[in-house]
Write an enzyme that holds these catalytic residues in place. Structure first.
Site, PDB file in Angstrom:
ATOM      1  N   TYR A 341      41.317  42.446  39.506  1.00 34.95           N
ATOM      2  CA  TYR A 341      40.173  42.672  38.618  1.00 34.95           C
ATOM      3  C   TYR A 341      39.285  41.436  38.596  1.00 34.95           C
ATOM      4  O   TYR A 341      39.758  40.316  38.400  1.00 34.95           O
ATOM      5  CB  TYR A 341      40.691  42.997  37.218  1.00 34.95           C
ATOM      6  CG  TYR A 341      39.630  43.288  36.184  1.00 34.95           C
ATOM      7  CD1 TYR A 341      38.397  43.842  36.519  1.00 34.95           C
ATOM      8  CD2 TYR A 341      39.879  43.033  34.835  1.00 34.95           C
ATOM      9  CE1 TYR A 341      37.451  44.116  35.565  1.00 34.95           C
ATOM     10  CE2 TYR A 341      38.934  43.307  33.864  1.00 34.95           C
ATOM     11  CZ  TYR A 341      37.720  43.854  34.229  1.00 34.95           C
ATOM     12  OH  TYR A 341      36.773  44.126  33.263  1.00 34.95           O
ATOM     13  N   CYS A 342      37.978  41.639  38.823  1.00 34.08           N
ATOM     14  CA  CYS A 342      36.989  40.567  38.727  1.00 34.08           C
ATOM     15  C   CYS A 342      37.357  39.428  39.690  1.00 34.08           C
ATOM     16  O   CYS A 342      37.551  39.648  40.878  1.00 34.08           O
ATOM     17  CB  CYS A 342      36.883  40.097  37.284  1.00 34.08           C
ATOM     18  SG  CYS A 342      35.571  38.894  36.957  1.00 34.08           S
ATOM     19  N   LEU A 343      37.450  38.213  39.186  1.00 31.54           N
ATOM     20  CA  LEU A 343      37.796  37.066  40.022  1.00 31.54           C
ATOM     21  C   LEU A 343      39.168  37.238  40.664  1.00 31.54           C
ATOM     22  O   LEU A 343      39.411  36.780  41.785  1.00 31.54           O
ATOM     23  CB  LEU A 343      37.763  35.806  39.165  1.00 31.54           C
ATOM     24  CG  LEU A 343      37.683  34.449  39.852  1.00 31.54           C
ATOM     25  CD1 LEU A 343      36.453  34.339  40.719  1.00 31.54           C
ATOM     26  CD2 LEU A 343      37.698  33.344  38.815  1.00 31.54           C
ATOM     27  N   GLY A 345      40.286  39.983  41.772  1.00 32.08           N
ATOM     28  CA  GLY A 345      40.073  40.838  42.931  1.00 32.08           C
ATOM     29  C   GLY A 345      39.562  40.062  44.129  1.00 32.08           C
ATOM     30  O   GLY A 345      39.947  40.333  45.272  1.00 32.08           O
TER      31      GLY A 345
END
Length: 605
Positions: A341-343, A345
């Site tokens: 998720y987000c960073l 990812g």
């Protein structure tokens, strides 16, 4: 089995600390590390001065602002056609405003000529439709409209400076909006009359409390009604591993049968992991456990000055790779569905490409949620990211060892300042309304820090130089390529994401060749991901690309895929099921003396 001393159960080649440091990710030309702390006194003086200035400006480089306005002014000065166009626009806006004012004086107010933006909620009170407030509102919006045209594309002007001037002008205008002043805001006047001024007294108390916390850098505690482990982050589980960077949580099964292949969730370390384990009704992790999966989740350390030298490579090795080693000890031979998720990812994409290059086949699939691998179109967070800005932030981190919470949260809030800063300030300080806690609001305020070296590497190598997709990002001395990833991918983007714009997330399809499913869901960076089944007014688009298929642009893809009502979680569950093996009895969750979920790292202030 993996012990608690940080030693993986699976035997893996060891290069030793000295060798590993020599082959750390070639993310930057000049990463911020321990050697930067032992400087010549003159250099240290320069960095100290810049660090002090950075604290005063909230981390924004004055050079970036001066450069942007100077570039804009010089190009506008040599564009007489644009000047005439702006004169005509000023005249037209003034005439529209005069006509609207005259109609109001006649008792028959006409249609408002200027409308606020989609996310601008400052004008929702019906008092803004009455004189003189309606005229003040329209005067502000007319000025805003003119400046938007004045800072629009200008031939020869650097695109980044063009966007910078527009952004800064929006911020400046927002400070003088009539909605910010008690005598200019009908909602404040009405509340003051009804409450005999009590709202202003309560607002003053709120302001004093907020100012005290800002000055003392005091972390606002989690309200008792939203306590971690009971109300939030309450999915039953056990910490099965801990090192100096992360805790690994294994969640207890809730079904009699589980899929043989587990799921590993890699959250961003810019925020605490329990955004994915909020209240029971919208907990992504609880829902996934209920679908019959053995779920593991990383909970990152909240770093302080002592962790200033943690690198991006440390996060990969001590985070994702160590977690895979631990899972391999608990479920020998099982391949893992990894979800970033987000960073988290972005880091997962780096790890997956490295594993593919090194013929490490422990991943069964890769899911990226609101995560970017290419940063050429990364939205307004990139506006002030240049060499001057990065050096400015590095000097600030050099002095304190990390990027602090207010410095990050302020940057995110500035993107939507009309709603996240000014509307909140009016409600809290003039209307006297308390910040009513919600699960996601509690999480937003439970901010974290970023270690200096890692953040420097991330800003330079990934944001500024865009090395991942440029073919210049090296891990252990060798360049990685996203096209090496062969496992299926599931990529989720959100329609109104200002942190990871969906067209930027879409570029994962450009730089990979594997089987890929792409979902575009309603909502923003967090609300779009938290789209549990049964959530009202939710929709999503979904499309599939077979391995090796030709690339399709985002706008063409959007036109070809109609919205579907409901939650994308159900689509992901079906996709996971098709890529998972047989079901069987769940593995035992053994206590290793490290405590139960949510662990200790998530409780660090």
């Amino acid at each position: 089995m993996t012990g608690t001393d940080g030693k993986p159960a699976r035997s893996r080649p060891s290069t030793g600390d000295a060798g590993r440091k020599q082959r750390l990710s070639a993310v930057t030309r000049r990463p911020l590390d321990a050697s930067d702390r032992d400087l010549h006194p003159y250099a240290a003086l320069d960095r100290g001065v810049m660090a002090s200035l950075a604290r005063m400006t909230g981390g924004i480089s004055p050079h970036a602002m001066i450069d942007a306005w100077g570039d804009w002014a010089m190009h506008l000065a040599r564009a007489p056609g644009r000047q005439l166009e702006l004169m005509e626009r000023a005249r037209d806006n003034w005439l529209k405003l005069a006509q609207f004012g005259a109609s109001g004086l006649s008792g028959k107010p006409g249609k408002k000529p200027f409308a606020p933006g989609t996310y601008d909620t400052r004008w929702s009170h019906p008092g803004w439709d009455r004189p003189p407030f309606a005229l003040w509102q329209q005067g502000f919006l007319a000025t805003q409209d003119w400046w938007q045209a004045a800072t629009a594309d200008l031939r020869g002007l650097r695109k980044q400076n063009n966007e910078r001037t527009g952004f800064m002008m929006r911020q400046l205008l927002d400070t003088v909006s009539p909605s910010n002043f008690p005598m200019g805001n009908p909602e404040i006047l009405e509340a003051t009359w009804k409450n005999a001024g009590r709202n202003l007294f309560d607002g003053a108390l709120h302001y004093a409390d907020d100012a005290r916390r800002v000055l003392t850098q005091e972390h606002r505690p989690v309200p008792e009604d939203f306590a971690l482990g009971t109300a939030l982050a309450a999915t039953p589980g056990t910490v099965v591993y801990r090192n100096d960077l992360m805790e690994l949580i294994q969640y207890a099964p809730s079904t009699e049968q589980v899929h043989a292949e587990p799921v590993l969730i890699v959250p961003a370390w810019i925020m605490k992991y329990y955004i994915l384990d909020l209240s029971p009704h919208n907990s992504f992790i609880r829902w996934l456990v209920d679908q019959g999966y053995t779920v593991f989740c990383i909970s990152w350390l909240n770093p302080g000055a002592d962790q200033a030298d943690l690198s991006l490579e440390d996060y990969r090795l001590k985070g994702i790779m160590q977690a895979l080693d631990v899972i391999g000890g608990i479920l020998p031979g099982a391949r893992v569905h990894a979800n970033g998720y987000c960073l988290g990812g972005t880091l997962l994409a780096i790890a997956a490409a490295t594993m593919a290059r090194d013929h490490d086949d422990r991943l069964a699939s890769v899911t990226l949620m609101a995560a970017q691998v290419d940063f050429a179109e990364a939205g307004e967070l990139l506006l002030f990211l240049d060499e001057s800005q990065v050096a400015f932030l590095e000097d600030m981190m050099w002095s304190q060892g990390y990027l602090d919470r207010p410095q990050m949260s302020g940057a995110f809030a500035a993107i939507r300042s009309e709603d996240l800063i000014w509307s909140r300030a009016v409600r809290r300080y003039f209307l006297g309304e308390p910040d009513l806690p919600t699960d996601i609001g509690v999480w937003v305020n439970d901010t974290t820090r970023m270690p200096a070296r890692m953040h420097s590497e991330y800003l330079r190598g990934i944001f500024l130089e865009n090395r991942i997709t440029a073919g210049r990002f090296a891990v252990e001395g060798r360049v990685i390529a996203l096209k090496d990833i062969e496992v299926p991918m599931f990529v989720v983007a959100t329609e109104t994401d200002h942190i990871a714009p969906w067209r930027s997330v879409w570029k994962t399809a450009l730089f990979t060749d594997c089987d890929l499913t792409f979902v575009l869901t309603k909502g923003g960076h967090n609300t779009g991901i938290l789209s549990e089944p049964g959530h009202p007014r939710r929709h999503y688009r979904i499309g599939h690309r077979t391995a090796g298929a030709h690339y399709q642009g985002p706008d063409r893809w959007l036109a070809a895929h109609e919205p579907q009502k409901g939650s994308w979680w159900l689509e992901w569950a079906d996709w996971l099921k098709t890529h998972s093996g047989d079901t069987g009895a769940p593995p035992e969750v053994k206590s290793r003396g490290l405590g139960d979920a949510p662990g200790s790292y998530v409780l660090q202030p």
